[in-house]
Scaffold this motif. Structure first.
Motif, mmCIF file in Angstrom:
data_model
loop_
_atom_site.group_PDB
_atom_site.id
_atom_site.type_symbol
_atom_site.label_atom_id
_atom_site.label_comp_id
_atom_site.label_asym_id
_atom_site.label_seq_id
_atom_site.Cartn_x
_atom_site.Cartn_y
_atom_site.Cartn_z
ATOM 1 N N ASP A 71 3.827 7.005 4.600
ATOM 2 C CA ASP A 71 3.696 7.369 6.013
ATOM 3 C C ASP A 71 4.786 6.697 6.845
ATOM 4 O OD1 ASP A 71 1.457 8.836 5.325
ATOM 5 O OD2 ASP A 71 0.019 7.306 5.984
ATOM 6 N N ASN A 88 0.872 -1.178 0.000
ATOM 7 C CA ASN A 88 0.000 0.000 0.000
ATOM 8 C C ASN A 88 0.908 1.226 0.000
ATOM 9 O OD1 ASN A 88 -1.397 2.332 1.281
ATOM 10 N ND2 ASN A 88 -3.129 0.910 1.373
ATOM 11 N N HIS A 89 0.896 1.984 -1.077
ATOM 12 C CA HIS A 89 1.858 3.070 -1.235
ATOM 13 C C HIS A 89 1.653 4.196 -0.226
ATOM 14 C CE1 HIS A 89 3.100 1.983 -5.639
ATOM 15 N NE2 HIS A 89 3.374 1.045 -4.761
ATOM 16 N N GLN A 90 0.424 4.569 0.045
ATOM 17 C CA GLN A 90 0.209 5.658 1.000
ATOM 18 C C GLN A 90 0.693 5.257 2.391
ATOM 19 O OE1 GLN A 90 -0.743 8.927 0.364
ATOM 20 N NE2 GLN A 90 0.128 8.996 2.430
ATOM 21 N N ASP A 91 0.424 4.031 2.786
ATOM 22 C CA ASP A 91 0.929 3.556 4.079
ATOM 23 C C ASP A 91 2.455 3.496 4.072
ATOM 24 O OD1 ASP A 91 -1.689 3.342 4.817
ATOM 25 O OD2 ASP A 91 -1.782 1.157 4.763
ATOM 26 N N ASP A 138 3.910 7.624 -8.650
ATOM 27 C CA ASP A 138 3.983 8.154 -7.284
ATOM 28 C C ASP A 138 5.242 7.724 -6.539
ATOM 29 O OD1 ASP A 138 3.057 5.528 -7.271
ATOM 30 O OD2 ASP A 138 1.870 5.782 -5.468
#
Length: 393
Positions: A241, A235-238, A259
């Motif tokens: 973070d 999961n790229h957003q995780d 991204d």
């Protein structure tokens, strides 16, 4: 009989020689081929020719092939697991070393220097690239198949402590793994104990976004994650973070998306993990051998949508059937054979999911009777594909 094969991408010509003289490589000119041999060609949305019987992927991953559609049309899909395993192993080991010492960043910085005092600038600035050694560090390997097992063994030889997780490891692979590799039964042990984590599992519903906020929360500060399996496992957003908080010190992947590009602590390679001359040759050879064996004998090896089927052909004819996995099919097949007064020498039937594959060896030399039997099978709504194979004398 000569079989037509359409190739996609650049398939090694030496490997294609494995097909032998009963196969014609038609490339883009193939109108209604018997088989495809592909590498990375995306077949989603492609209308399969009516005559197509097999697709061989010269590589391990098959996400570029619509498996369900192929199965429903009676097309056997093959891959070549292990053929590029050594190439990917070396890419992962190189990634571990590159991330430990930041050689890529150091080289980029050095190339910005100029002037007569470059050696002095190098000495003054090199401290920023002081890295760590991998000896004594812990590597977690998720997936102990052909690639993961090799990585685990060689990382041990480099002085690393190695943890391995794979609840489905085969007996054959288990024998090949060093006794010094510690097997763990809980994925959390990999996340909590590892300095480096490399993942080698297929993409499916249970592995998609395997690396997510919950997984990152278990990790040590500065963990390096290496992904040469599938981009969607993370999961790229995780991930972003986790990098921002320092939990992930470095992410190395072979699957670039916009991204991920030009991001600190992320190294993106252009899907070259298995791209060596040796691997491409090995994959082409394996694909050629698989297609030849299937087309000439009906035997199945390394299919992703049908079970492995091996049975020596000693009768004049063999009929192979791909049928829906419904009750009483074997009985119906036997009844059809006996109605034409044909003797069954051997029958092998195995299912995988909603479909089954049958090899029917017939003690009958009258081709007209064999053809009539095949026509009966083709009239059955539960039988998807019928092939007559004549034993090569």
């Amino acid at each position: 009989m000569v079989f037509s094969v359409r190739t996609f991408n650049n398939i090694n010509q030496i490997g294609l020689k494995e097909l032998g003289n009963k196969f014609q490589i038609d490339g883009d000119q193939a109108v209604n081929p018997d088989a495809f041999i592909i590498r990375s060609e995306n077949l989603h949305g492609v209308d399969f020719p009516e005559n197509l019987k097999a697709i061989a992927r010269a590589g391990a991953g098959t996400n570029n092939i619509p498996i369900e559609e192929a199965t429903a049309q009676g097309i056997v899909v093959f891959n070549t697991p292990g053929a590029n395993a050594n190439a990917v192993k070396e890419a992962v080991l190189a990634s571990i070393l590159l991330s430990a010492r930041d050689y890529i960043g150091a080289t980029a910085w050095t190339n910005t220097l100029s002037g007569d005092d470059v050696p002095k600038q190098v000495e003054a600035g090199k401290k920023q690239f002081a890295g760590t050694e991998i000896t004594g560090k812990t590597l977690g390997v998720i997936g102990l198949g052909a690639i993961g097992a090799r990585i685990a063994n060689d990382a041990r030889r480099l002085g690393m402590n190695v943890l391995g997780y794979d609840p489905y490891v085969s007996v054959e692979t288990a024998w090949s793994i060093s006794s010094h590799v510690k097997r763990v039964d809980d994925l959390k042990d990999i996340f909590t104990q590892s300095d480096y984590i490399t993942v080698h599992v297929p993409l499916n519903d249970s592995t998609r976004e395997l690396f997510n906020a919950q997984a990152f929360a278990l990790m040590k500060k500065g963990t390096t994650i290496i992904n040469f399996a599938r981009g969607e496992l993370v999961n790229h957003q995780d991930l972003f973070d986790a990098i921002a908080t320092g939990v992930v010190g470095h992410y190395v992947t072979d699957f670039g998306t916009e991204d991920l590009l030009n991001q600190p602590h992320i190294t993106v390679f252009p899907h070259v993990g298995g791209s060596t001359e040796e691997a491409e040759l090995n994959c082409a050879i394996a694909a050629g051998q698989t297609i030849r064996r299937f087309m000439e004998t009906g035997e199945i090896t390394n299919s992703v949508n049908f079970p492995n089927m091996h049975q020596a052909l000693s009768t004049p004819f063999r009929i192979t059937l791909i049928n829906k996995n419904v009750p009483n099919m074997v009985a119906k097949i036997s009844t059809a054979v006996s109605s034409l007064n044909i003797n069954i020498d051997n029958i092998l039937n195995r299912s995988k999911g909603d479909y089954a594959y049958t090899m029917l060896d017939l003690d009958e030399s009258d081709k007209e009777k064999i053809t009539a039997l095949a026509e009966q099978f083709e009239a059955d709504e539960n039988i998807v594909k019928v092939r007559i194979i004549e034993r090569i004398k």
